[in-house]
Write an enzyme that holds these catalytic residues in place. Structure first.
Site, short mmCIF file in Angstrom:
data_model
loop_
_atom_site.label_atom_id
_atom_site.label_comp_id
_atom_site.label_asym_id
_atom_site.label_seq_id
_atom_site.Cartn_x
_atom_site.Cartn_y
_atom_site.Cartn_z
N HIS A 1 5.09 6.75 -5.55
CA HIS A 1 5.20 7.20 -4.13
C HIS A 1 5.25 8.42 -3.49
O HIS A 1 5.14 8.74 -2.57
CB HIS A 1 6.69 6.28 -3.80
CG HIS A 1 6.25 4.94 -3.21
ND1 HIS A 1 6.16 3.87 -4.12
CD2 HIS A 1 6.39 4.29 -1.92
CE1 HIS A 1 6.26 2.65 -3.51
NE2 HIS A 1 6.11 2.99 -2.37
N HIS B 1 1.95 9.35 -2.71
CA HIS B 1 1.74 8.80 -1.29
C HIS B 1 1.95 9.82 -0.32
O HIS B 1 1.25 9.99 0.50
CB HIS B 1 2.48 7.66 -1.10
CG HIS B 1 2.44 7.13 0.40
ND1 HIS B 1 3.61 7.95 1.09
CD2 HIS B 1 1.69 6.44 1.33
CE1 HIS B 1 3.44 7.30 2.30
NE2 HIS B 1 2.18 6.57 2.48
N HIS C 1 -0.54 2.67 3.76
CA HIS C 1 0.82 3.18 3.00
C HIS C 1 0.19 2.63 1.50
O HIS C 1 0.30 3.38 0.50
CB HIS C 1 2.01 2.77 3.29
CG HIS C 1 3.28 2.76 2.57
ND1 HIS C 1 3.74 3.95 2.41
CD2 HIS C 1 3.63 2.10 1.38
CE1 HIS C 1 4.71 3.91 1.48
NE2 HIS C 1 4.68 2.60 0.92
#
Length: 381
Positions: A265, A268, A282
């Site tokens: 994440h 990301h 996402h």
């Protein structure tokens, strides 16, 4: 969040409801929880066209007065404030969000601005299975240019999460695919947090329940993910889709919060520093983050191959160019790495110190592994 003296912490929504035509039961499910009106439904044009009649009838039959507000498009601080201001003018006691992850996060943030559950409760009604946002207390806030801004953590979870799988079956395939990428990260990140004895997203240590739910999420996705994607091409509610929706929404939502996040994440968030990635979901960005994390951690090649094969089967990115980024751009790769290691980022949950150079190398190696995999697939045709 700060630590909790090594206390184990697990949290979840009060009630989770999923199934075909579930929207018809919205009012009844709210009554079971003694939720109050007036109600404000925040939505966009597509969910309203698909489900508006169902939620209007359901709320009316259950005795709830409601009004509707169209979402502005991006989960920004300004949008959350706009929704909160509207809720106050309507004296709303319940906010309901119909849509994807950004609308759910924006409404959740608005509830926090109104009173975080003590003044106004929240009902999360995802119409896509694209993120683990629906069951969470976390809001992922963005800037107007879609770059990552901050995490906001609410004091309470949604009182009710209601997932109409008929709506999910009619959603864009790319949204479900993105959800697969987001949810697949749940186990790999929770495992690392467990190994590092780091805090989860709730500020405590993992329960055995959290890591078990994370593993179950991964197992369902690897088994049923490709079939679930196929079911969306004919807009069919199948057992595989039902299981994957539960994994993407409930298991991943519980798993990432109570299990914790790590490199996938944070990569990301690093990818959002590149404007070229703004049009990608996402979960597509998280999917590449999983590859980066597995390489950074030196995991067995079999694990990397499993994720590469899964990404290929369901249509998730295997290389940076699949997200619009040129891996040969030293500037771009460095910016991604630096942003992914900003203070407070989840990459710091690794049991070892991660440097920018290490992250740059892991990103490049992940891209190379993906490129090699794709080349081998092309040759074998």
């Amino acid at each position: 969040m700060s630590g909790s003296n090594n206390l184990k912490v697990f949290s979840s929504p009060e009630r989770y409801v999923q199934g075909r035509n579930a929207t018809h039961q919205l009012g009844n499910e709210m009554k079971k929880l003694a939720m109050k009106g007036p109600v404000v439904v925040v939505t966009t044009a597509t969910p309203k066209k698909l489900l508006g009649e169902a939620w209007t009838t359901s709320l009316k039959d259950a005795g709830y007065e409601h009004t509707e507000l169209l979402f502005g498009g991006t989960c920004t601080a300004a949008e959350a404030q706009r929704i909160a201001d509207h809720a106050v003018t309507q004296n709303a006691k319940t906010l309901v969000a119909f849509g994807g992850g950004q609308i759910i996060d924006a409404v959740r943030a608005a509830v926090g601005l109104v009173g975080d559950g003590s003044v106004c409760e929240f009902v999360s009604c995802p119409t896509v299975a694209s993120t683990d946002a629906p069951c969470s207390a976390l809001c992922v806030m963005y800037h107007e240019d879609h770059s990552f801004h901050e995490y906001r953590f609410m004091c309470r979870h949604p009182t009710l999460v209601l997932v109409d799988t008929t709506a999910v079956a009619k959603s864009p395939v790319r949204m479900l695919v993105g959800g697969l990428g987001d949810a697949l990260a749940t186990y790999y990140e929770a495992r690392t947090v467990h190994e590092a004895h780091a805090d989860n997203f709730l500020g405590g240590k993992q329960t055995e329940t959290a890591i078990a739910l994370s593993k179950l999420c991964c197992d369902i996705l690897l088994e049923d993910g490709p079939a679930a994607v196929e079911s969306l091409y004919c807009q069919a509610v199948t057992p595989a889709l039902e299981r994957v929706v539960e994994a993407n929404t409930l298991l991943s939502g519980l798993g990432f919060e109570s299990g914790g996040l790590c490199v996938a994440h944070s990569v990301h968030n690093g990818l959002t520093s590149q404007k070229e990635t703004a049009t990608y979901t996402h979960g597509q960005k998280v999917a590449f983050g999983i590859l980066t994390q597995l390489i950074l951690e030196g995991r067995p090649r079999e694990e990397l191959d499993t994720v590469l094969e899964f990404n290929h089967k369901v249509g998730l990115p295997l290389v940076l160019s699949g997200l619009g980024v040129d891996v040969s751009s030293e500037k771009a790769v460095c910016e991604i790495a630096e942003r992914s290691l900003a203070p407070g980022e989840s990459a710091h949950n690794e049991p070892f110190e991660v440097t920018v150079d290490m992250m740059v190398d892991a990103i490049r190696a992940a891209d190379q592994a993906g490129a090699k995999f794709l080349k081998e697939k092309e040759v074998s045709k």
